[in-house]
Write an enzyme that holds these catalytic residues in place. Sequence first.
Site, short mmCIF file in Angstrom:
data_model
loop_
_atom_site.label_atom_id
_atom_site.label_comp_id
_atom_site.label_asym_id
_atom_site.label_seq_id
_atom_site.Cartn_x
_atom_site.Cartn_y
_atom_site.Cartn_z
N VAL A 125 31.17 38.00 34.61
CA VAL A 125 31.58 38.55 35.90
C VAL A 125 33.11 38.46 35.85
O VAL A 125 33.68 37.39 36.02
CB VAL A 125 30.99 37.76 37.08
CG1 VAL A 125 31.50 38.30 38.41
CG2 VAL A 125 29.47 37.79 37.04
N PRO A 126 33.78 39.59 35.57
CA PRO A 126 35.18 39.57 35.11
C PRO A 126 36.23 39.32 36.20
O PRO A 126 37.05 40.19 36.51
CB PRO A 126 35.34 40.95 34.48
CG PRO A 126 34.42 41.82 35.27
CD PRO A 126 33.23 40.94 35.58
N CYS A 127 36.26 38.11 36.70
CA CYS A 127 37.27 37.76 37.71
C CYS A 127 38.68 37.79 37.13
O CYS A 127 39.66 37.88 37.88
CB CYS A 127 36.95 36.41 38.34
SG CYS A 127 36.71 35.08 37.17
N HIS A 128 38.81 37.76 35.81
CA HIS A 128 40.13 37.83 35.18
C HIS A 128 40.77 39.20 35.37
O HIS A 128 41.98 39.34 35.19
CB HIS A 128 40.03 37.49 33.68
CG HIS A 128 39.14 38.41 32.91
ND1 HIS A 128 37.77 38.23 32.86
CD2 HIS A 128 39.41 39.51 32.16
CE1 HIS A 128 37.24 39.20 32.10
NE2 HIS A 128 38.21 39.98 31.68
#
Length: 160
Positions: A125-128
């Site tokens: 889950v690409p919070c970056h």
Amino acid sequence: MKQHTLIDSPYGPLTLVAEDGVLCGLYMTDQRHRPPEETFGTRDESLFREAEDQLEAYFEGELKEFTLELRLSGTPFQRSVWEHLRKIPYGETRSYGELADTLGNSGASRAVGLANGKNPIGIIVPCHRVVGANGSLTGYGGGLDRKQRLLDFENGSALF
């Protein structure tokens, strides 16, 4: 029942956690908001083959979108933010304000940032991929260095 395993990555060890066989956590060492180890359940490598394979393909530059079943536990607002994170394409970023706009609440950028920081399944889950309004790096539970490395990797300016 929860189970976990530890895998190697370009970022050091990653802890994968599953509940009833469904991935519910991916944590880096020294990650902010990392739950205590004793909550990860028993160690069992057998449950995580698909997650390990997809992460390996991602780090080799062969996978752009994860297709794993996930169990995202949080408030309804947090889960909504995390679902919207999954829609940010590989190699692209969005600001906290842009993400708040897509949620229909342009004044919620700070709340989006807080939910983003509590994402329990980093990388997948690409919070970056969420940055400040001016494109600057802002907080990341795994550390700004890791965030920059992930963004550089995804936009092709660095390889692991």
